[in-house]
Every structure is written in structure tokens, then in C-alpha cells.
Design a protein around this motif. Structure first.
Motif, PDB file in Angstrom:
ATOM      1  N   ASN A 179     -56.042  55.181  59.815  1.00 28.63           N
ATOM      2  CA  ASN A 179     -55.359  54.951  61.089  1.00 28.63           C
ATOM      3  C   ASN A 179     -56.210  55.545  62.203  1.00 28.63           C
ATOM      4  OD1 ASN A 179     -54.366  57.766  61.800  1.00 28.63           O
ATOM      5  ND2 ASN A 179     -53.380  57.490  59.799  1.00 28.63           N
ATOM      6  N   HIS A 180     -55.971  55.105  63.427  1.00 28.61           N
ATOM      7  CA  HIS A 180     -56.855  55.484  64.525  1.00 28.61           C
ATOM      8  C   HIS A 180     -56.664  56.927  64.981  1.00 28.61           C
ATOM      9  CE1 HIS A 180     -57.441  51.073  64.799  1.00 28.61           C
ATOM     10  NE2 HIS A 180     -58.639  51.436  65.219  1.00 28.61           N
ATOM     11  N   ASN A 232     -63.581  62.228  64.093  1.00 28.14           N
ATOM     12  CA  ASN A 232     -64.796  62.173  64.912  1.00 28.14           C
ATOM     13  C   ASN A 232     -64.955  63.401  65.792  1.00 28.14           C
ATOM     14  OD1 ASN A 232     -66.512  59.645  64.704  1.00 28.14           O
ATOM     15  ND2 ASN A 232     -64.476  58.717  64.772  1.00 28.14           N
ATOM     16  N   GLU A 289     -49.896  51.558  64.332  1.00 29.52           N
ATOM     17  CA  GLU A 289     -51.032  50.696  64.020  1.00 29.52           C
ATOM     18  C   GLU A 289     -50.630  49.224  63.988  1.00 29.52           C
ATOM     19  OE1 GLU A 289     -54.461  51.629  63.036  1.00 29.52           O
ATOM     20  OE2 GLU A 289     -53.817  53.409  64.139  1.00 29.52           O
ATOM     21  N   THR A 305     -60.966  56.930  57.133  1.00 29.59           N
ATOM     22  CA  THR A 305     -59.599  57.114  57.624  1.00 29.59           C
ATOM     23  C   THR A 305     -58.920  55.755  57.724  1.00 29.59           C
ATOM     24  OG1 THR A 305     -60.312  56.960  59.936  1.00 29.59           O
ATOM     25  CG2 THR A 305     -60.254  59.158  58.943  1.00 29.59           C
ATOM     26  N   GLU A 364     -65.695  56.525  58.958  1.00 31.09           N
ATOM     27  CA  GLU A 364     -65.365  55.099  59.041  1.00 31.09           C
ATOM     28  C   GLU A 364     -63.856  54.917  59.185  1.00 31.09           C
ATOM     29  OE1 GLU A 364     -67.451  52.608  59.077  1.00 31.09           O
ATOM     30  OE2 GLU A 364     -69.340  53.390  58.253  1.00 31.09           O
ATOM     31  N   TYR A 365     -63.484  53.827  59.852  1.00 28.30           N
ATOM     32  CA  TYR A 365     -62.079  53.399  59.893  1.00 28.30           C
ATOM     33  C   TYR A 365     -61.935  52.137  59.057  1.00 28.30           C
ATOM     34  CZ  TYR A 365     -58.063  50.708  61.444  1.00 28.30           C
ATOM     35  OH  TYR A 365     -56.927  49.943  61.456  1.00 28.30           O
ATOM     36  N   ASP A 410     -56.135  59.526  62.997  1.00 28.92           N
ATOM     37  CA  ASP A 410     -56.975  60.306  62.083  1.00 28.92           C
ATOM     38  C   ASP A 410     -58.463  60.045  62.336  1.00 28.92           C
ATOM     39  OD1 ASP A 410     -54.747  61.407  60.930  1.00 28.92           O
ATOM     40  OD2 ASP A 410     -54.873  60.272  59.058  1.00 28.92           O
ATOM     41  N   PHE A 411     -58.798  58.799  62.647  1.00 24.32           N
ATOM     42  CA  PHE A 411     -60.191  58.445  62.926  1.00 24.32           C
ATOM     43  C   PHE A 411     -60.708  59.203  64.145  1.00 24.32           C
ATOM     44  CE2 PHE A 411     -63.264  55.452  64.998  1.00 24.32           C
ATOM     45  CZ  PHE A 411     -64.263  55.527  64.042  1.00 24.32           C
ATOM     46  N   ASP A 412     -59.911  59.259  65.195  1.00 24.20           N
ATOM     47  CA  ASP A 412     -60.314  59.984  66.401  1.00 24.20           C
ATOM     48  C   ASP A 412     -60.444  61.481  66.122  1.00 24.20           C
ATOM     49  OD1 ASP A 412     -60.293  57.595  67.759  1.00 24.20           O
ATOM     50  OD2 ASP A 412     -58.311  57.891  68.644  1.00 24.20           O
ATOM     51  N   THR A 436     -61.482  59.133  51.047  1.00 23.20           N
ATOM     52  CA  THR A 436     -60.512  58.398  51.856  1.00 23.20           C
ATOM     53  C   THR A 436     -59.319  59.288  52.131  1.00 23.20           C
ATOM     54  OG1 THR A 436     -61.147  56.221  50.993  1.00 23.20           O
ATOM     55  CG2 THR A 436     -58.961  56.408  51.967  1.00 23.20           C
TER      56      THR A 436
END
Length: 357
Positions: free
Chosen positions: A137-138, A145, A295, A135, A154-155, A140-142, A101
Motif C-alpha cells: 500500500n502507498h 522510502n 487504496e 510494500t 518497491e510497491y 507503507d511505501f512512502d 514483502t
């Protein structure tokens, strides 16, 4: 470590075995884990990736994992996660899955170049040794990826907050204000966070000076190396009588319910649990705009976002909330309605799905 407790407790209740490895000399392990039967392994890991302690941590984790038969090894924080993934290479070949994480990558939009030069290559290389990268937050998620090579990304919206202990609190507002030295009729701003440069409390002190309103007070719950500089700044700007440095507190819910606005001026946040807890108490949030706060803070709906350097912008946002009681009530209602997805029960359900249990 305390925010893992509800998830670990539920895993144990479902019949799973959970052990914990951490540097317990730096941060004490809550006693509940030992009481529940978790084994605690002590590690020498530090926050620096280039120390002898790092090498020893890799060896210690490799030994621990080799002596057990873990289905999942889940790591947190950048250096500990690096050590864990290096240590578990052989175990992964034998069926152990490694989860990581990222509570906020050290490299992000606007991060110092050195962060990209040091931490990005580490995370990139280690992502090849990661089965599931989580991740919170979005942004970091983007990025994950696009740039990382984990088998699965995963988010998850944070680590979970027990919203009930904040929403249902029946604190005596007047008594709490008397306790911390704030007048009952004052307009009280609150921040919760370590007194360090990243938490950026100085910009709110500067904003307070911009307001020219002696009835506005600012309380900060937290400890750190910026205490004296913050007091000196308040004295220099003539607002020292309006500043209340509360130190380490265990009554955050009560402090939230005794306040009018939550200020969250951090330069960077992976998410921002302190602000989410405040919103659960019905506080509008005036925050610095970063990957974490975007967020959950929505301008003119549950709070305001400002540049972390913009004292005047913070002052204007606070002034708007002070002047308009209808706006304040609307922001408060929306704040409470915003935070449901961060409830610990929701996060546990998501995590159990990711774990496949």
C-alpha cells in the motif's frame, strides 16, 4: 500460503527451483507444493519476536541457506522476516539476495505506541539487511522510502487475486441464501474475516441496530474468539435474528454473489483481499477508512469509507445504498472496474520483473 501458489507455479514452469520454509505445525502447507517438487522445511517460528523459538528459527534458516545456493530468499510476516534477514547475513555477502514483502507494517498512522516501540526498531535495523523491500500500500511505501534502508523499495498492489473465479461465478443466489438461512427478499450484508477485535464486526452489528429494518441481514464468514461476544451484542441490541455467523467457508465467491453489500470494518488492513474479491463480484463496499482500504475504495464511486468506530456512519452509508437502486448499480459497476490491477496475472508480471526473471 495458498496465495503464493500461482506465482510459484509459474516460476517452476519457467525452470526455476523453489523451496519453502514455514511453521507447518501452525499453518498447513497446501499439498500442491510438494506435488510440484518443492522441498518443505519446517521452522518453529512464532509471531512473538522474543522467544526461544525465534533463536532456533534463525539457526535453522542459517543452516538451510548454508546448505543450498539460493539466488533469492524471499520472506514474509514480521518475525519470520526478522529471523530470515538475521540468518542470511553471510549468504548475502556470497551473492544471495534477500527480499521482504511487508503485508502491512505493524506501525502506521494511528497505531498503538507499543507497535512503534517494538516493531519499528526491528524493521529499521533489518532494513539494512534487505536487498528488496516490497510494500503493498502507498502509506507503507512512502514510510519505507523515508525511514527504511533497504537497497531497493518497491510497491506492488497486493499478492494477486484470481479475479476470474469471482467475476465468472454463476451461483444460485436464492439457493445460497436458503442454505445460510437468509430470506430471499432480504437485503444482505456480508463480511469475510476472522472473528477478532481488529476485524471489528461489532460495529456493523451496531449499525444494523441503528437501521431499525428487520429485512436487513448480516452474514459473517470466519472463525475466531469473538463469536460469543458478537452473538451477545446482537442479542442485547435486538438484532440476533438478523445475524448469521457462518464459520469457516470455502464458498466465498458464492456468498458474495448472494449478497448486496460487502462490509469491511477492520481497524487496520495492509490491503484487504476479501474486499477486492467482493468488488470483483460487483458488490459495493462499505469499509472503515485505513491505509489498506483507501487504496481501492472511492467514496460515492464504488463504496463508502467510515471511521471504524462510527456505527451511525456505517448505518447511513448502508441506508443510502438500500434506498437508491441507481446508486447501487453505479457502485457495483465501478467496483468491478476498479479491481483489474489486483489480478494475479498482473501481480505475477510485476513480481517477475522485480525478481529479474
Amino acid at each position: 500460503m495458498s496465495f503464493f501458489a500461482p506465482f510459484i507455479k509459474e516460476l517452476l514452469a519457467d525452470g526455476h527451483v523453489v523451496d519453502i520454509a514455514t511453521n507447518d505445525r501452525v499453518s498447513a502447507v497446501p499439498p500442491c507444493y510438494a506435488e510440484w517438487g518443492c522441498r518443505i522445511f519446517s521452522l518453529p517460528c512464532t509471531r512473538s519476536p522474543v522467544t526461544m523459538a525465534t533463536l532456533k528459527t534463525v539457526k535453522d534458516i542459517r543452516r538451510i541457506v548454508a546448505n543450498e545456493t539460493y539466488d533469492i530468499v524471499h520472506c514474509h510476516t514480521p518475525v519470520a522476516a526478522m529471523c530470515t534477514r538475521l540468518a542470511c547475513r553471510k549468504a548475502r555477502k556470497e551473492g544471495t539476495q534477500v527480499f521482504y514483502t511487508a503485508h502491512g507494517f505493524h506501525f502506521y498512522k494511528g497505531a498503538p505506541l507499543k507497535n512503534w516501540l517494538v516493531y519499528y526498531p526491528i524493521e529499521k535495523i533489518c532494513s539494512y539487511m534487505t536487498d528488496v523491500l516490497i510494500t503493498i500500500n502507498h502509506e507503507d511505501f512512502d514510510l519505507a522510502n523515508r525511514k527504511m534502508k533497504a537497497k531497493r523499495i518497491e510497491y506492488v498492489p497486493g499478492v494477486g487475486v484470481d479475479l476470474s473465479q469471482f467475476m465468472d461465478n454463476k451461483a444460485d443466489k436464492s439457493a445460497k441464501r436458503r442454505e445460510i438461512g437468509v430470506p430471499d427478499d432480504a437485503f444482505l450484508l456480508l463480511s469475510v474475516g476472522e472473528l477478532n477485535e481488529n476485524k471489528n464486526h461489532r460495529v456493523i452489528i451496531q449499525a444494523l441496530a441503528e437501521l431499525h429494518n428487520p429485512n436487513v441481514h448480516y452474514a459473517i464468514a470466519g472463525v475466531g474468539n469473538q463469536k460469543e461476544p458478537l452473538l451477545a451484542l446482537a442479542n442485547e441490541l435486538g438484532v440476533s435474528e438478523q445475524i448469521h455467523l457462518l464459520g469457516y467457508r470455502k464458498d466465498i465467491s458464492e456468498l458474495n454473489h448472494a449478497s448486496d453489500v460487502f462490509c469491511f470494518p477492520s481497524q487496520r488492513e495492509g490491503l484487504g483481499l476479501a474486499a477486492i474479491e467482493a468488488m470483483a463480484c460487483g458488490l459495493p463496499v462499505v469499509a472503515a477508512k485505513n491505509r489498506g482500504t483507501v487504496e481501492f475504495v472511492m467514496r460515492d464511486e464504488n463504496g463508502f469509507l467510515c471511521d471504524f468506530r462510527d456505527a451511525e456512519g456505517f448505518a447511513k452509508a448502508i441506508s443510502r445504498i438500500i434506498a437508491d437502486s441507481d446508486l447501487r448499480a453505479s457502485l457495483s459497476l465501478c467496483a468491478v472496474n476498479t479491481v483489474g490491477k489486483y489480478h494475479v496475472e498482473n501481480i505475477i508480471a510485476i513480481m517477475k520483473g522485480i525478481y529479474g526473471v
